[in-house]
Enzyme design. Structure first.
Site, PDB file in Angstrom:
ATOM      1  N   LYS A 239       0.849  -1.198   0.000  1.00 47.30           N
ATOM      2  CA  LYS A 239       0.000   0.000   0.000  1.00 47.30           C
ATOM      3  C   LYS A 239       0.880   1.242   0.000  1.00 47.30           C
ATOM      4  CE  LYS A 239      -1.626   2.228   3.548  1.00 47.30           C
ATOM      5  NZ  LYS A 239      -1.672   3.696   3.376  1.00 47.30           N
TER       6      LYS A 239
ATOM      7  N   ASP B  88     -13.015  15.090  -4.279  1.00 50.35           N
ATOM      8  CA  ASP B  88     -13.166  16.383  -4.953  1.00 50.35           C
ATOM      9  C   ASP B  88     -14.452  16.314  -5.759  1.00 50.35           C
ATOM     10  OD1 ASP B  88     -12.535  18.911  -6.294  1.00 50.35           O
ATOM     11  OD2 ASP B  88     -10.455  18.516  -5.707  1.00 50.35           O
TER      12      ASP B  88
ATOM     13  N   ASP C 271      -3.390   4.266  -2.046  1.00 45.27           N
ATOM     14  CA  ASP C 271      -4.317   4.788  -1.044  1.00 45.27           C
ATOM     15  C   ASP C 271      -4.292   6.313  -1.091  1.00 45.27           C
ATOM     16  OD1 ASP C 271      -6.066   4.922   1.080  1.00 45.27           O
ATOM     17  OD2 ASP C 271      -4.506   4.638   2.602  1.00 45.27           O
ATOM     18  N   LEU C 272      -4.903   6.876  -2.141  1.00 50.28           N
ATOM     19  CA  LEU C 272      -4.862   8.323  -2.371  1.00 50.28           C
ATOM     20  C   LEU C 272      -6.059   9.049  -1.774  1.00 50.28           C
ATOM     21  CD1 LEU C 272      -3.557   8.356  -6.060  1.00 50.28           C
ATOM     22  CD2 LEU C 272      -2.263   8.402  -3.913  1.00 50.28           C
ATOM     23  N   LYS C 273      -7.091   8.310  -1.407  1.00 50.88           N
ATOM     24  CA  LYS C 273      -8.288   8.900  -0.780  1.00 50.88           C
ATOM     25  C   LYS C 273      -8.777  10.117  -1.568  1.00 50.88           C
ATOM     26  CE  LYS C 273      -7.167   7.348   3.929  1.00 50.88           C
ATOM     27  NZ  LYS C 273      -5.829   6.743   3.707  1.00 50.88           N
TER      28      LYS C 273
ATOM     29  N   ARG D 279       3.123  -0.134  10.672  1.00 51.80           N
ATOM     30  CA  ARG D 279       4.154  -0.048  11.709  1.00 51.80           C
ATOM     31  C   ARG D 279       4.496  -1.366  12.405  1.00 51.80           C
ATOM     32  NH1 ARG D 279       1.705   5.494  14.046  1.00 51.80           N
ATOM     33  NH2 ARG D 279      -0.048   4.632  12.860  1.00 51.80           N
TER      34      ARG D 279
ATOM     35  N   THR E 214      -9.692   5.179  10.736  1.00 51.69           N
ATOM     36  CA  THR E 214      -9.527   4.417  11.977  1.00 51.69           C
ATOM     37  C   THR E 214      -8.863   5.239  13.072  1.00 51.69           C
ATOM     38  OG1 THR E 214      -7.497   3.464  11.067  1.00 51.69           O
ATOM     39  CG2 THR E 214      -9.507   2.158  10.889  1.00 51.69           C
TER      40      THR E 214
END
Length: 224
Positions: free
Chosen positions: A32, A64, A59-61, A205, A115
């Site tokens: 990712k 617009d 994962d650019l979210k 992580r 999250t």
């Protein structure tokens, strides 16, 4: 997929990101790449990671107006991502246009609620009801818009899976027993998320910052 774990590879140095992905690639199912990575390294960085042969989750979210999101989706065709995220809160028209503009082989999934947020955070944004209600509302909207699935926490994925039987569900914010939650507020273990219907498990992580990332990736894989 044989291994649902996608390594969140949001490192600022490209060489370090490539080295980490190379070390653990036998024990993850994909990579990712989020905003931090994409803003630092752009298309070149994505191509460099893609050379490792793992599926890429961008994962650019995207969030617009519909036309802008569609244009952005078309601009990343050349990267051939396996998965791309948009924000469900952008609305049905935006999600419909995002899906229509995506490559045939790309799954478009909608981020429902980060999250890192809990019910108190949600209330402060003016949204009534708790996290569960918000995720269910946005999941229903994403399904109606023709998306492939959603991103949600492991605390909601079971309920969403029961509502959307053939959906594709990405679950971030995962921690192994004994790991700290960090800046995440709604966490579960990878095994629990998978049992509840998660299609992809995003883990950062606990692997990337481990003293031995390979051993950490193997430990995650062993729980599944």
């Amino acid at each position: 997929m044989s291994n649902p774990v996608y390594l969140a590879l949001d490192l600022p140095q490209l060489d370090a990101a490539k080295a980490l992905a190379s070390r653990v690639k036998a024990h993850v199912g994909g990579v990712k790449l989020g905003l931090e990575f994409f803003c630092a390294h752009g298309h070149h960085g994505v191509h460099e990671i893609a050379h490792l042969g793992l599926p890429i989750f961008l994962d650019l979210k995207l969030h617009d107006i519909p036309n802008t999101v569609a244009g952005a989706m078309q601009a990343i065709h050349v990267l051939e991502p396996a998965i791309v995220t948009v924000h469900a809160s952008g609305g049905r028209a935006m999600m419909e246009d995002a899906k229509a503009a995506a490559s045939n082989g790309t799954k478009v999934v909608a981020v429902t609620m980060l999250t890192s947020m809990d019910n108190r955070d949600l209330e402060r944004t003016g949204v009534k009801g708790g996290a569960h209600d918000q995720v269910m509302r946005l999941a229903e909207l994403a399904e109606a818009a023709g998306l492939d699935g959603i991103v949600c926490s492991g605390q909601e994925v079971g309920a969403v899976h029961r509502q959307w039987k053939d959906g594709f569900f990405v679950v971030p914010g995962l921690r192994l027993p004994g790991n700290g939650a960090g800046d995440q507020k709604r966490v579960v273990t990878p095994r629990q998320a998978r049992d509840d219907g998660a299609s992809v498990l995003v883990i950062g992580r606990p692997i990337s910052r481990a003293d031995d990332p390979v051993a950490a990736a193997i430990a995650v894989e062993a729980t599944l």
